[in-house]
Motif scaffolding. Structure first.
Motif, mmCIF file in Angstrom:
data_model
loop_
_atom_site.group_PDB
_atom_site.id
_atom_site.type_symbol
_atom_site.label_atom_id
_atom_site.label_comp_id
_atom_site.label_asym_id
_atom_site.label_seq_id
_atom_site.Cartn_x
_atom_site.Cartn_y
_atom_site.Cartn_z
ATOM 1 N N GLN A 544 -13.074 23.801 -8.033
ATOM 2 C CA GLN A 544 -13.159 23.098 -9.303
ATOM 3 C C GLN A 544 -11.767 22.855 -9.898
ATOM 4 O O GLN A 544 -11.413 21.752 -10.274
ATOM 5 N N ARG A 545 -10.958 23.926 -9.940
ATOM 6 C CA ARG A 545 -9.614 23.821 -10.521
ATOM 7 C C ARG A 545 -8.747 22.880 -9.688
ATOM 8 O O ARG A 545 -7.990 22.084 -10.209
ATOM 9 N N PHE A 546 -8.871 23.010 -8.385
ATOM 10 C CA PHE A 546 -8.016 22.219 -7.502
ATOM 11 C C PHE A 546 -8.352 20.727 -7.609
ATOM 12 O O PHE A 546 -7.467 19.868 -7.635
ATOM 13 N N LEU A 547 -9.643 20.417 -7.711
ATOM 14 C CA LEU A 547 -10.027 19.009 -7.854
ATOM 15 C C LEU A 547 -9.521 18.455 -9.175
ATOM 16 O O LEU A 547 -9.065 17.311 -9.255
ATOM 17 N N ASP A 548 -9.594 19.283 -10.216
ATOM 18 C CA ASP A 548 -9.049 18.850 -11.507
ATOM 19 C C ASP A 548 -7.549 18.595 -11.378
ATOM 20 O O ASP A 548 -7.022 17.633 -11.929
ATOM 21 N N LEU A 549 -6.891 19.472 -10.604
ATOM 22 C CA LEU A 549 -5.454 19.318 -10.389
ATOM 23 C C LEU A 549 -5.157 17.988 -9.669
ATOM 24 O O LEU A 549 -4.225 17.268 -10.032
ATOM 25 N N ASN A 550 -5.970 17.675 -8.677
ATOM 26 C CA ASN A 550 -5.776 16.417 -7.943
ATOM 27 C C ASN A 550 -5.886 15.195 -8.852
ATOM 28 O O ASN A 550 -5.338 14.143 -8.542
ATOM 29 N N GLY A 551 -6.610 15.362 -9.944
ATOM 30 C CA GLY A 551 -6.776 14.226 -10.847
ATOM 31 C C GLY A 551 -5.692 14.142 -11.902
ATOM 32 O O GLY A 551 -5.671 13.210 -12.702
ATOM 33 N N ALA A 552 -4.796 15.146 -11.926
ATOM 34 C CA ALA A 552 -3.774 15.171 -12.977
ATOM 35 C C ALA A 552 -2.481 14.540 -12.481
ATOM 36 O O ALA A 552 -2.080 14.711 -11.336
ATOM 37 N N GLU A 553 -1.845 13.809 -13.376
ATOM 38 C CA GLU A 553 -0.574 13.151 -13.071
ATOM 39 C C GLU A 553 0.455 14.186 -12.634
ATOM 40 O O GLU A 553 0.624 15.225 -13.272
ATOM 41 N N TRP A 554 1.153 13.888 -11.549
ATOM 42 C CA TRP A 554 2.160 14.788 -10.957
ATOM 43 C C TRP A 554 3.192 15.219 -11.997
ATOM 44 O O TRP A 554 3.761 14.380 -12.688
ATOM 45 N N GLU A 555 3.384 16.518 -12.090
ATOM 46 C CA GLU A 555 4.369 17.131 -12.993
ATOM 47 C C GLU A 555 4.090 16.903 -14.474
ATOM 48 O O GLU A 555 4.952 17.137 -15.310
ATOM 49 N N SER A 556 2.903 16.448 -14.822
ATOM 50 C CA SER A 556 2.572 16.283 -16.240
ATOM 51 C C SER A 556 2.234 17.647 -16.831
ATOM 52 O O SER A 556 2.038 18.633 -16.111
ATOM 53 N N ASP A 557 2.159 17.715 -18.140
ATOM 54 C CA ASP A 557 1.787 18.979 -18.802
ATOM 55 C C ASP A 557 0.402 19.421 -18.352
ATOM 56 O O ASP A 557 0.142 20.597 -18.115
ATOM 57 N N ASN A 558 -0.464 18.438 -18.245
ATOM 58 C CA ASN A 558 -1.823 18.728 -17.821
ATOM 59 C C ASN A 558 -1.828 19.341 -16.417
ATOM 60 O O ASN A 558 -2.551 20.303 -16.140
ATOM 61 N N PHE A 559 -0.995 18.789 -15.555
ATOM 62 C CA PHE A 559 -0.880 19.310 -14.196
ATOM 63 C C PHE A 559 -0.477 20.778 -14.240
ATOM 64 O O PHE A 559 -1.082 21.632 -13.584
ATOM 65 N N LYS A 560 0.539 21.053 -15.044
ATOM 66 C CA LYS A 560 1.047 22.428 -15.105
ATOM 67 C C LYS A 560 -0.004 23.375 -15.673
ATOM 68 O O LYS A 560 -0.136 24.521 -15.242
ATOM 69 N N LYS A 561 -0.735 22.872 -16.651
ATOM 70 C CA LYS A 561 -1.758 23.707 -17.282
ATOM 71 C C LYS A 561 -2.842 24.063 -16.255
ATOM 72 O O LYS A 561 -3.207 25.235 -16.101
#
Ligand SMILES: Nc1ncnc2c1ncn2[C@@H]1O[C@H](COP(=O)(O)OP(=O)(O)O)[C@@H](O)[C@H]1O
Ligand SMILES: [Mg+2]
Lengths: 591, 431
Positions: A544-561
């Protein structure tokens, strides 16, 4: 010498026979003149005064006695500045311009030049009077969109020439004489920005052919990480219908890190090309900030267009690719589908009543396929620059069975095999490249020993899966079960990639390396999981977390979170500490 | 006045050869024999030898029968008078109406310039969740129903035709059983669509060559109506009969077959017809829904196989349901972005879980104990099949999506679905 003429003596399908008393060349182009129209055709057999030609058009309406005019030229394309952004048919007629003249439908016998007279470019001379030049040498340059386009001594001018004059810097139409060259006999020859080159003859003006050793980033994780493509290399994508061959090529044509993409839509749906040609002018290429169209040429001879022109279309495409390579550029040619090209050969061979080979394909199928892929390559030119043509072709095997002539002949010659699997596409595991069956001889973006390790996890996971089908889940140990869960995990968060998600569609190489390292650590860890149910639920959380990560912009705050959440979830259930894991990772993958 | 020839040199299969001059390739001739008149088409010119394919077959043709060349290729009358009428594969009336001869157009015309095509964008709603939610149908799509004989494919075809918002329907029947023809006529009549339908019907009793003409004639007419701004739905049933007719003719003409007796150009032949599906910028459109029966339920048979490579997906009909596996709409992504933001993810997520369900089912069949996870999947599969796959379900897309979420939340926790958190926060039903 006046060109030969003849008369039609027979018609059958798209084959026309003509009677001609003067000299005719094998594979030369001729025109059948019927009802005021000139229908283009190619000589494919000569028997005494009987010449057999395949016509690149519908033959309806031709009658016995119609005139035939031969041109003495082999089937050729025009090479010069202005090919980029264009959409051609298999014989290099510009389709949008034809549409402007003819409307909704293609009109037979209506041909336009690829590079019209009205096209003008800003020419900067490089060669000087007195210079000695040979074919392929640069006479000057013009800007073509984002590229510097070299105006070269036409490739068909064999021998040595002395430059008599070159025009001053300025704007000239492509057919304006830009230089006068004097040959060894003192004859002066005018040269323009455009020349013709026969499509079936490879362009071989370079000093050295190199080994394809640099990865070509497609931004498709499973490809770049597990079955990579190299600049100047070749690869094929066989797969049953609907498994995702075309979508794979479409996303590659968008995201691949190359200078120029040439799309050869060969004998498949027109609608798919339309998606590309309508969308590319709207899409920005992140590498250049310009639209994707500026680096693209489309050759489009779709399934309802004439079959003989379909056969020619892949050659038209590869010739243009070789031409741009000559500028020191990296060119990717995507051909969809090479099976339709092979079928066009089969239809022609059938009409010639040649002795058929397997599945009625002609006996020379293999050598023709090999010859085509052989035109890929990374080369060094005499000025030291390097250019490449990479060829990726889809294969559409009958019945989805790879044991058929076209797939087999292709597999013998390509450097990478991306086999699509029906099971994977049925289960919507896209891209449906089979991770275990597929292979590549090239080196990719991540270190080979890491990708080998992940492959071994996938392999073991598959073994456990097969075993579970025999002994059931209850007969499988917890450790084996975790191996299985790990391989499923790699599949769902790394190998699968959503082509229609804005972020997930393309993963840059730095991002791939980064998340791949993370993934490898997860695979290396030992878990404190009491039973299978909790193991499954744990991997579900990770997924679940990893798929959410795949959807987050690279190096964005959201990605880091999300990355932080993922790491916490992960480390929670792992025996090792973070530092210990890093050590395991290092000791395994360094040195 | 055109010359009449009355010496046929050669008769084999459906092909006759006469000596004639000044004939054009592809033109038609009228062959008059004891058994009546038939059209024939020039399929080979070799000096003065002209070979013709006789539409009604060569049975009963005598060497001294008359052959009159017409000087033009196959044509069909095009006007609004076609509406509500029934014709044979060669365009002769099958009903009691008059023969139509005005405004003749050629069939099998050139293909549309790809540069003039536009990207399809209008979803055709059918009320069938397996279509609307999982394999959306799009105006101008070409899509066959793959099925074994005995499945209710003609019913499905008629149902979609009636539910689709199109201006007119053209039915091309190939080897159609008379009962099936009556079924279509009655369904369209009940649905109030008969007056905007045109039938071109070849039945199993008619000459085989006429079977080959059906798609061309139907699509030529469709093209003209589409150019006039009409949204035309063309139904072609059954394209396997069409392909078998091709096979039969190419074998009698002694062409080298490529695969199970089918000619090497089967792909190009089918593509030439299916590629007529189009959305004309500034005018109408042609959508093609076809039936391809699969001999022996084998998708790898040359006819479904080649078709699958040509068409923009297929509905795989089996046991009276549209199967999630094997069914595909290649155009779905062109329309499901605009329907609702959960459409794409829900569609893929639910099918992935259905694939898992199938695996559990297999394990169960082998007698393995079902884990807790297997139990969940079994429950899911049951609900999926009964609430979404059953063809009697008739609900709008939005309802189907809501139902999908409901089924997911009835069976799984959020993390088990493999869907993105963001989406679930928005759509997960709180019960
Ligand atoms: N990478 C992908 N992601 C999502 N959907 C895909 C992907 N690849 C294929 N598909 C789906 O499968 C359909 C068929 O794919 P396509 O590439 O046209 O198949 P092929 O060329 O092998 O016949 C597409 O229209 C799309 O709906
Ligand atoms: Mg494809």
């Amino acid at each position: 010498m006046a060109n030969s003429k003849g008369k039609v003596i027979g018609v059958s399908g798209n084959m026309v026979s003509a009677e001609c008393d003067s000299s005719v060349r094998m594979n030369e182009v001729g025109y059948i003149i019927t009802g005021g129209k000139h229908l283009k055709a190619e000589v494919i057999r000569i028997r005494g005064s009987k010449v057999e030609m395949q016509v690149f058009e519908m033959t309806r309406g031709i009658r016995i006695g119609d005139d035939v005019e031969f041109t003495d030229d082999l089937l050729s394309v025009e090479l010069g500045p202005g090919l980029l952004t264009q959409i051609f048919d298999g014989l290099q007629n510009p389709l949008p311009q034809i549409a402007r003249k003819c409307g909704f439908f293609l009109e037979r016998g209506f041909y336009l030049s690829a590079l019209p007279e009205s096209l003008e470019f800003d020419f900067t001379p490089i060669a000087k009077p007195g210079d000695t030049v040979v074919r392929g040498d640069t006479l000057g340059t013009v800007p073509e969109g984002i590229f510097t386009h070299k105006i070269m001594v036409p490739f068909n001018m064999y021998g040595t020439y002395t430059v008599e004059s070159v025009v001053q810097a300025g704007k000239y139409s492509v057919r304006h004489t830009i230089a006068q060259l004097k040959d060894e006999n003192g004859k002066s020859i005018p040269v323009t920005m455009v020349f013709n080159w026969p499509v079936k003859r490879p362009i071989d003006i370079y000093s050295e052919r190199l080994r394809p050793s640099e990865a070509l980033a497609t931004k498709i994780r499973i490809i770049d990480t597990l079955v990579p493509v190299a600049k100047g290399g070749t690869y094929c994508i066989p797969g049953p219908f609907g498994a995702g061959k075309t979508v794979l090529q479409q996303i590659t044509s968008r995201h691949a890190e190359v200078d120029i993409v040439i799309i050869a839509a060969c004998g498949e749906r027109a609608g798919e090309v339309v998606e590309t040609l309508r969308e590319f002018p709207e899409l920005t290429d992140p590498r250049t900030g310009k639209t994707l169209m500026e680096r693209t040429v489309i050759v489009c001879n779709t399934s309802s267009m004439p079959v003989a022109a379909r056969e020619a279309s892949v050659y038209t495409a590869v010739t243009m690719a070789e031409y741009y390579r000559q500028m020191g550029l990296h060119v990717l040619l995507l051909a969809d589908s090479t099976s339709r090209w092979a079928q066009a050969m089969r239809e022609m061979s059938g009409r010639l009543e040649e002795i058929p080979g397997e599945e009625a394909f002609p006996a020379y199928l293999e050598s023709v396929i090999a010859g085509f892929y052989e035109r890929a390559g990374i080369v060094r030119f005499k000025d030291g620059t390097i250019g490449s043509v990479t060829i990726g072709g889809t294969v559409s095997p009958a019945g989805g069975n790879f044991e058929e002539p076209v797939t087999q002949a292709t597999l013998k010659v390509v450097g990478a095999f991306h086999g699509l699997s029906r099971e994977r596409s049925d289960a919507r595991r896209y891209p449906a490249i089979h991770p275990l069956d597929s292979w590549s001889k090239y080196e990719g973006a991540v270190e080979p020993h890491k990708s080998r390790y992940v492959r071994s996890v996938l392999f073991s996971g598959n073994e456990v899966d097969q075993m579970m089908k025999v002994v059931g889940e209850e007969g499988t140990s917890l450790d084996d079960y975790i191996v299985y869960l790990k391989s499923e995990f790699v599949d769902s968060v790394y190998l699968q990639q959503n082509a229609f998600d804005a972020v997930d569609a393309a993963t840059s190489i730095p991002r791939q390396r980064y998340i791949f390292n993370f993934l490898v650590k997860i695979l290396l860890a030992s878990f404190t999981l009491p039973d299978k149910a909790s193991a499954r639920s744990y991997f579900n959380q990770l997924r679940q977390r990893f798929l959410d990560l795949n959807g987050a912009e690279w190096e964005s705050d959201n990605f880091k979170k999300i990355e932080k959440e993922l790491e916490d979830t992960f480390l929670n259930t792992v025996k090792e500490t973070r530092e210990e894991l890093n050590d395991i990772f290092k000791s395994r993958f360094t040195g | 006045m055109r010359k009449i020839y009355s010496k046929i040199d050669y008769i084999a299969g459906n092909v006759i050869t006469v000596k004639a001059k000044d004939i054009t390739y592809g033109e038609l001739a009228l062959v008059t024999s004891e058994s009546g008149e038939s059209l024939a088409e020039v399929i080979r010119l070799d000096g003065d030898n002209v070979s013709l394919q006789v539409f009604a077959g060569s049975r009963g043709i005598a060497t001294d029968d008359e052959v009159k060349f017409l000087g033009h290729p196959m044509q069909v009358s095009f006007s609004d008078n076609l509406m509500g009428r029934i014709f044979t594969g060669s365009g002769k009336p099958r009903d009691k109406g008059p023969e139509l001869t005005e405004n003749l157009i050629e069939i099998g015309g050139p293909s549309v310039n790809p540069a003039k095509r536009i990207v399809p964008r209008n979803m055709i709603r059918t009320g069938i969740p397996m279509i609307d939610l999982f394999n959306s149908l799009v105006e101008s799509q070409k899509l066959p129903i793959f099925s074994v004989s005995g499945e209710p494919y003609n019913e499905l075809l008629a149902r979609i035709a009636l539910q689709a918002e199109v201006d007119m329907i053209i039915l091309g029947g190939m080897g159609l059983k008379y009962d099936d023809y009556l079924f279509f006529r009655d369904s369209l009549e009940q649905g109030g669509a008969l007056s905007r339908t045109i039938f071109f019907v070849h039945t199993a009793a008619d000459p085989i060559v006429e079977c080959l003409l059906v798609p061309d004639i139907a699509l030529a007419v469709a093209e003209r109506f589409a150019l006039k701004g009409k949204r035309v739905l063309v139904l072609l049933t059954d394209m396997t009969n069409f392909s078998d007719a091709l096979k039969e003719i190419s074998i009698t003409m002694e062409k080298v077959p490529s695969n199970r007796g089918y000619p090497g150009d089967l792909y190009s032949q089918l593509a030439a017809r299916y590629e007529k599906a189009v959305d004309f910028e500034g005018a109408g459109s042609i959508t093609i829904l076809a039936v391809t029966t699969m001999p022996g339920d084998d998708v790898t048979h040359p006819v479904p196989d080649n078709t699958g490579y040509i068409t923009e997906g297929q509905f795989y009909l089996r046991n009276g349901r549209i199967e999630p596996f094997g069914s595909l709409s290649r155009l779905k992504q062109l329309v499901n972005k605009k329907t609702r933001e959960d459409h794409r993810s829900l569609m893929d997520g639910m099918i992935k879980l259905y694939a898992n369900f199938k695996e559990s089912l297999e394990k169960k069949a082998m007698g393995f104990r079902m884990s807790e996870w297997d139990q969940k999947l079994l429950k899911y599969g049951d609900l999926f099949e009964s609430k979404l796959m059953d063809l009697s379900v008739n609900i709008p897309l939005e309802k189907a999506m809501d139902l999908g979420w409901q089924i997911l939340s009835d069976c799984f926790t959020k993390e088990e679905t493999g869907l993105r958190t963001e989406l679930m926060n928005q759509f997960w039903p709180e019960n």
